[in-house]
Design a protein around this motif. Structure first.
Motif, short mmCIF file in Angstrom:
data_model
loop_
_atom_site.label_atom_id
_atom_site.label_comp_id
_atom_site.label_asym_id
_atom_site.label_seq_id
_atom_site.Cartn_x
_atom_site.Cartn_y
_atom_site.Cartn_z
N ASN A 127 32.03 48.65 100.63
CA ASN A 127 32.63 49.81 101.28
C ASN A 127 33.92 49.34 101.96
O ASN A 127 33.89 48.38 102.75
N GLY A 128 35.03 50.00 101.63
CA GLY A 128 36.32 49.51 102.10
C GLY A 128 37.17 50.56 102.77
O GLY A 128 37.02 51.77 102.55
N ILE A 129 38.08 50.08 103.61
CA ILE A 129 39.09 50.93 104.25
C ILE A 129 40.42 50.21 104.23
O ILE A 129 40.48 48.98 104.45
N ASP A 130 41.48 50.93 103.89
CA ASP A 130 42.85 50.40 103.88
C ASP A 130 43.75 51.33 104.69
O ASP A 130 43.70 52.56 104.50
N ILE A 131 44.57 50.75 105.56
CA ILE A 131 45.55 51.51 106.32
C ILE A 131 46.91 50.84 106.12
O ILE A 131 47.05 49.63 106.31
N THR A 132 47.90 51.62 105.69
CA THR A 132 49.20 51.07 105.36
C THR A 132 50.31 51.89 106.01
O THR A 132 50.30 53.13 105.95
N TYR A 133 51.25 51.20 106.64
CA TYR A 133 52.46 51.82 107.18
C TYR A 133 53.64 51.35 106.34
O TYR A 133 53.80 50.15 106.09
N GLU A 134 54.47 52.29 105.89
CA GLU A 134 55.65 51.96 105.07
C GLU A 134 56.88 52.63 105.64
O GLU A 134 56.83 53.78 106.11
N HIS A 135 57.98 51.91 105.59
CA HIS A 135 59.26 52.44 106.07
C HIS A 135 60.31 52.15 105.00
O HIS A 135 60.65 50.98 104.75
N PHE A 136 60.79 53.19 104.33
CA PHE A 136 61.80 53.06 103.29
C PHE A 136 63.16 53.40 103.88
O PHE A 136 63.38 54.50 104.39
N LEU A 137 64.08 52.45 103.77
CA LEU A 137 65.42 52.61 104.32
C LEU A 137 66.41 52.84 103.19
O LEU A 137 66.04 52.88 102.00
N LYS A 138 67.66 52.96 103.52
CA LYS A 138 68.68 53.22 102.50
C LYS A 138 68.92 51.99 101.64
O LYS A 138 68.62 50.86 102.04
#
Length: 735
Positions: free
Chosen positions: A530-541
């Motif tokens: 049983n798994g959990i993934d949390i991801t934060y992404e920031h796409f710039l120019k």
């Protein structure tokens, strides 16, 4: 659904509807393969001389826009360093480490990381060494499982997508040569592809060969608890060999007037190899198990021939799209292993000649139906079924001293039957929020028959099935900030292999703690996670980005290999289900074009990644009781420079090692590696370019260290294999 998520795509689509049919066929970009098709409107007959449309396809970014998290390596990235194998490509990929020829995500391999080719498990006998970067269109690194693919992906999935049909003419040829102190390798291949009316074809071929040398030195000793050494020996092995092979992949595609599509492809690969070597052992203190074969002259010529074919039909049906594929594969592997072994002073001799032929075949059916339903929903349902069989025959010729030779035909015939069904819904709630829900049921039955002199005739059978729900969500922060947050909840599993499930036993010529017999266990159950993934992404120019991801996997019915003494006093490895395990990981990644750092860096591209992994096996005492010898920490750092016709780049891949506790008594040392690679690319003109590359610039060697410690004392084996810089050149030509 796709138009709600990408407003630019809607504008382009409306513009395309007003074009004449001929212009539309020539200029419309291909929609992403996993997006539902929109209904086509009849085209007008207005005369337009020149039309150029850019938009939906070029602005689509799978990593940024798909609800399911995915990193895609393009063909340009794959070929950048001029590699001749898939392992060197992936060791520079973020979140992926390579140990020998094992690909790892979250530091885990050996079945925890799922490897797919074109979305399917490779056929029996498939050799990843024959998969060259020139054959690959893209590589998808999928961190959290999705219902469309098999859920045997506790650590993640690496999907290698081969080149298929091209929309424009492509005629190119590539030749390469590599050299190091241990090897000389060469290869040449090309692509011939074109499109004429409704028919398009694609032909990719590759020829390769080389010569390799292998040298190892080992030292083994046994010490009593008091520290007194009662056994000690050292061994030297020197071997060399050559190999030759060819790969051919033709593909045809026919598009009908109504939009339906028929695809047919064939894959043919063949290779031959020879290998020979000599090992010699010097007993320094005491004696070892009898008979103690200290000299071994060996040779093992072999080869493989494989064929695979696939027919696919893509059709519009009831407002949606049906994608149906039928495939079949056959292969033949053979190996002639000759060992001529002697004890000290050549007092005893064993001549062992094993001729092995393994014939495998698999038939599979895959189908999925995709349709947009309700507002913003894309529903997909599918079925996977396959039957895989293998027939292995080993002619065993053995002679001890001057006794009459013995002969026995050993057989092994496993059969693997798989059935899976899945359903998923990707729902774009609004511009900021999308949700993915899915479930997949997979059932596996394994039957095998084995006949050997050690165990006689054995028949085993096992069944298992797993229901795996999965949920993922993507939230994009309002405005044009480029920030977004992902959450994934998964239930994945790791199925036992055929060898682990069968009761067939393999006996080592010299039985020790470090070279034990092996046997299977038909009662093994799959590992569930049983798994959990949390991801934060920031796409710039300008392509700059930053991401941070944390994950957790709680595993039950963990399978580990236990080393025991049997009733006859022989050491034997057996797999068992043994409790729980916990895996956690942190992954960081950043990319930036140099121009964001200042005018002086405008021709540079920078990238970096870092992974930290933890795991804990409940049944094994610590410290170091990690899962599958997990890579605890890794990082990559790369820089590329482009100006005019010149491109230069370098990449450093680092893996931290350390001691790993395998059981109460067993431990092994994982090597800390620093792999530095570099390339120089010069374009003479649009048709010719030369790429020079170097791998393992730091000349990393390959040491090993293993311990077995109990109340009787400590056995320790240390080893060393030299490494060296490998340089190569690739000449790429277009016609």
């Amino acid at each position: 659904m796709i138009f709600q998520r990408y407003p630019a795509a809607l504008a382009v689509h409306l513009a395309l509807l007003s074009l004449p049919a001929a212009a539309l066929a020539q200029t419309a970009p291909a929609a992403p393969a996993d997006k539902p098709l929109a209904k086509e409107a009849p085209a007008k007959q207005d005369k337009i001389t020149t039309v150029e449309v850019k938009g939906a396809a070029s602005s689509y970014d799978a990593r940024r826009d798909d609800t399911a998290s995915k990193t895609v390596l393009s063909a340009e990235e794959i070929r950048k360093y001029g590699d001749d194998n898939i392992y060197d490509v992936l060791k520079r990929a973020p979140g992926v480490t390579v140990s020998g020829k094992t690909l790892r995500m979250r530091g885990l391999g050996a079945g925890y990381t799922q490897i797919l080719v074109n979305g399917d498990r490779p056929p029996p006998g498939f050799n990843m060494d024959t998969l060259t970067p020139d054959q690959i269109e893209r590589i998808e690194i999928i961190r959290a499982a999705s219902a469309e693919y098999s859920m045997q992906a506790i650590a993640g999935t690496i999907n290698i997508v081969l080149k298929k049909v091209t929309s424009k003419a492509q005629h190119d040829l590539r030749v390469s040569a590599f050299r190091s102190q241990e090897s000389r390798n060469f290869g040449g291949g090309g692509t011939w592809a074109d499109k004429k009316d409704q028919l398009s074809y694609f032909l990719n071929f590759y020829l390769y060969g080389g010569d390799n040398a292998f040298t190892s030195r080992t030292f083994e000793q046994f010490a009593l608890p008091s520290g007194e050494v009662t056994q000690a020996r050292r061994a030297a092995y020197d071997g060399s060999g050559s190999y030759r092979g060819a790969v051919l992949y033709p593909r045809l595609s026919w598009k009908f007037e109504n939009g339906d599509e028929l695809n047919a492809s064939v894959g043919i690969q063949s290779n031959r190899n020879t290998w020979g070597g000599v090992s010699h052992t010097d007993n320094l203190v005491g004696s070892f198990a009898s008979p103690d074969y200290v000299e071994n002259l060996q040779s093992s010529p072999g080869g493989m021939t494989g064929m695979q074919g696939e027919v696919g039909w893509i059709a519009k049906l009831a407002g949606g799209k049906l994608d149906l594929k039928v495939s079949a594969e056959r292969n033949r592997n053979y190996n002639d292993s000759l060992n001529d072994m002697y004890t000290v002073g050549r007092a005893q001799r064993l001549l062992r000649d094993w001729d092995t032929v393994d014939r495998g075949h698999r038939t599979s059916l895959r189908g999925k139906y995709t349709r947009s339903l309700f507002d913003g929903h894309a529903l997909t349902a599918g079925l996977d079924a396959s039957v895989q069989e293998s027939e292995q025959t080993r002619d065993r010729h053995e002679q001890l001293n001057q006794a009459a030779p013995t002969y026995f035909v050993e057989t092994f015939a496993p059969k693997l039957t798989r059935l899976a069904g899945f359903a998923q819904d990707e729902w774009s709630i609004d511009k900021q929020l999308s949700v993915y829900l899915g479930a997949r049921w997979e059932g596996v039955r394994t039957d095998s028959e084995a006949n050997s002199p050690e165990t006689g005739m054995l028949k085993t059978s096992s069944r298992s099935h797993v229901l795996s729900p999965v949920a993922q969500t993507l939230y994009k922060f309002p405005g044009d900030s480029g920030r977004q947050l992902r959450l994934a909840l998964t239930r994945t599993y790791k199925a036992p292999t055929i060898d682990q499930l069968t009761a067939r036993r393999w006996e080592a010529a010299v039985n020790t703690r470090f070279d034990a017999d092996s046997s299977g266990n038909p009662d093994l159950r799959p590992e569930l996670a049983n798994g959990i993934d949390i991801t934060y992404e920031h796409f710039l120019k300008d392509g700059a980005m930053f991401s941070a991801s944390v994950s957790r996997r709680a595993i039950t019915d963990y399978i580990r290999t236990r080393l025991d003494l049997d009733a006859n006093g022989r050491w034997v490895y057996r797999p068992i289900n043994d409790g729980d395990a916990l895996v956690r990981s942190l992954q960081l990644e950043a990319k930036t074009p140099g121009k964001l750092l200042g005018e002086a860096f405008k021709d540079l591209d920078l990238r970096a990644s870092f992974s930290r992994n933890w795991s804990h096996v409940a049944a094994v005492p610590g410290p170091g009781n990690t899962l599958d010898g997990q890579t605890p920490m890794s990082a990559t750092l790369g820089v590329d420079y482009r100006k005019g016709d010149l491109a230069v780049g370098s990449s450093l891949a680092w893996q931290k090692g350390g001691w790993v506790r395998i059981s109460e008594a067993q431990s092994q040392l994982q090597q800390t590696r620093r792999d530095l690679d570099a390339y120089v690319l010069y374009k003479f003109n649009p048709r010719y370019q030369l790429r020079v590359s170097a791998n393992n610039i730091l000349g990393m060697d390959n040491p090993s260290d293993r311990l077995y410690q109990d109340a009787a004392g400590t056995s320790r084996e240390t080893g060393f294999q030299p490494g060296s810089v490998r340089v190569g050149a690739n000449l790429e030509m277009k016609f």
